[in-house]
Design an enzyme around this catalytic site. Structure first.
Site, mmCIF file in Angstrom:
data_model
loop_
_atom_site.group_PDB
_atom_site.id
_atom_site.type_symbol
_atom_site.label_atom_id
_atom_site.label_comp_id
_atom_site.label_asym_id
_atom_site.label_seq_id
_atom_site.Cartn_x
_atom_site.Cartn_y
_atom_site.Cartn_z
ATOM 1 N N GLY A 149 6.460 -0.439 2.874
ATOM 2 C CA GLY A 149 5.376 -0.994 2.281
ATOM 3 C C GLY A 149 5.689 -2.021 1.815
ATOM 4 O O GLY A 149 6.530 -2.812 1.368
ATOM 5 N N CYS A 150 4.868 -3.486 1.125
ATOM 6 C CA CYS A 150 4.771 -4.259 1.220
ATOM 7 C C CYS A 150 5.584 -4.725 -0.666
ATOM 8 O O CYS A 150 6.055 -5.400 -1.206
ATOM 9 C CB CYS A 150 3.037 -5.058 1.158
ATOM 10 S SG CYS A 150 1.867 -4.397 0.386
ATOM 11 N N TYR A 151 4.928 -3.740 -1.776
ATOM 12 C CA TYR A 151 4.842 -3.523 -2.652
ATOM 13 C C TYR A 151 6.599 -3.128 -2.611
ATOM 14 O O TYR A 151 7.469 -3.737 -3.424
ATOM 15 C CB TYR A 151 4.305 -2.868 -3.383
ATOM 16 C CG TYR A 151 2.527 -3.508 -4.269
ATOM 17 C CD1 TYR A 151 2.256 -4.053 -4.657
ATOM 18 C CD2 TYR A 151 1.736 -1.818 -3.841
ATOM 19 C CE1 TYR A 151 1.729 -5.363 -5.471
ATOM 20 C CE2 TYR A 151 0.417 -2.785 -4.457
ATOM 21 C CZ TYR A 151 0.444 -4.439 -4.452
ATOM 22 O OH TYR A 151 -0.877 -4.779 -5.629
#
Length: 347
Positions: A149-151
């Site tokens: 995921g990005c976070y």
């Protein structure tokens, strides 16, 4: 040439995959799929591809596509890949899933946080978490990659050296994160309408965001014990970009130079991780449109805390770019291939 299929090519992440892979010198895009635009040429959906990329969107027949490609990118919402990916598909081609279905090893944790059943739990153990700078050797041998995921990408890369060297109190980690609106995807949502989010910033998913267990799992691997964090994301009225600010209590008195030298030890050979100079902290504008993760830090000697700032483009290093980097590793290519652009400025 590596033959690829892009499943879900008309979402925001899908269109970034098309953009990156179309110009990749070792890739032929063989198939693109879309549930909403079957039979339509891609440049009739996205005008920026006019007369440049005109492949028609096909039906989502993964078994058929797997027979004709070397690698399949799955750019779909969570809950779909676990239903569609099978052992027989993995025997035919490699799969890079950009959704959440294979990021967590524990089926119960996935089902609790994503509120859906996992339909191929037998593949969870095989899936490799595709954070390239951390799991490169495992990625090389994989058939199924769980693209992070990005976070979690920005958070994990920011904190990894501190945990690997056991420099921080593991129960002291707080991550304050900001994301542009593309992080919510292309589907209509009242909270991301222009008049709802412009000229405002808001916290969301407080103590409940689905990326929390993913970050905790990866930090726990790095720290070799269970790690629990406070993670608070915020929506910022910009198109793209993520900035994570991570706070942790140092176990002993260390200077900025002490901590910076440790980061240099871990990232000196990592092209896509850039450490800022003392007194300069990352900004999203310096990574926009690129696959870089910029990291800067500050030691607060007054409180005994270290503060680490990480910046990425959520659509590139946080999604499509990292997926292409994973593909490059899988096929023994230079990791920079197709990803060597600097950021777009001004954006």
């Amino acid at each position: 040439m590596i033959k690829v299929g892009i499943i879900g090519a008309t979402g925001y992440v899908g269109t970034e995959l098309v953009r990156l892979l179309r110009s990749h010198k070792e890739v032929e895009i063989k198939y693109i799929t879309s549930q909403s635009y079957i039979g339509q040429k891609y440049d009739s959906i996205y005008e920026n591809f006019r007369d440049v990329f005109q492949i028609e969107c096909s039906e989502q027949d993964l078994e058929k596509i797997a027979e004709e490609v070397d690698v399949m990118f799955i750019a779909l919402p969570h809950g779909i890949a676990s239903k569609e990916i099978t052992a027989s598909i993995l025997e035919k081609c490699k799969v890079i899933d950009l959704g959440a279905d294979y990021r967590l090893k524990n089926q119960d944790v996935y089902e609790e946080w994503y509120n859906t059943n996992h339909l191929s739990p037998e593949l969870l153990e095989e899936a490799v978490y595709g954070l390239c700078e951390i799991n490169r050797e495992e990625i090389k041998k994989a058939r199924l990659i769980a693209n992070p995921g990005c976070y979690p990408t920005s958070s994990t890369l920011s904190l990894a050296p501190l945990l690997k060297e056991d420099l921080i109190e593991k129960d002291s980690i707080i991550i304050d994160a900001k994301s542009g609106v593309t992080g919510a995807g292309r589907s209509l949502n009242l909270g991301t309408h222009y008049t709802e989010c412009n000229e405002s910033i808001k916290a969301y998913g407080v103590a409940s965001h689905r990326h929390t267990p993913e970050i905790e799992e990866q930090l726990s691997y790095l720290g070799e014990e269970e790690v629990y964090i406070n993670f608070t994301p915020h929506l910022v009225p910009m198109n793209r970009g993520i900035l994570t600010t991570s706070y942790a209590k140092l176990k002993e008195k260390l200077s900025y130079k002490d901590v910076k030298s440790i980061y240099e030890k871990y990232y000196k050979d990592e092209y896509f991780v850039r450490l800022t100079k003392e007194g300069i902290l990352p900004e999203t504008k310096w990574v926009k449109g690129s696959n870089f993760c910029d990291i800067g830090l500050k030691v607060d000697e007054r409180t005994g805390r270290v503060i680490v700032i990480g910046a990425i483009d959520n659509m590139i290093k946080g999604a499509a770019g990292q997926a292409v980097q994973n593909m490059n590793i899988l096929f023994n290519l230079d990791e920079k291939t197709g990803l060597d652009d600097v950021s777009i400025f001004p954006g």
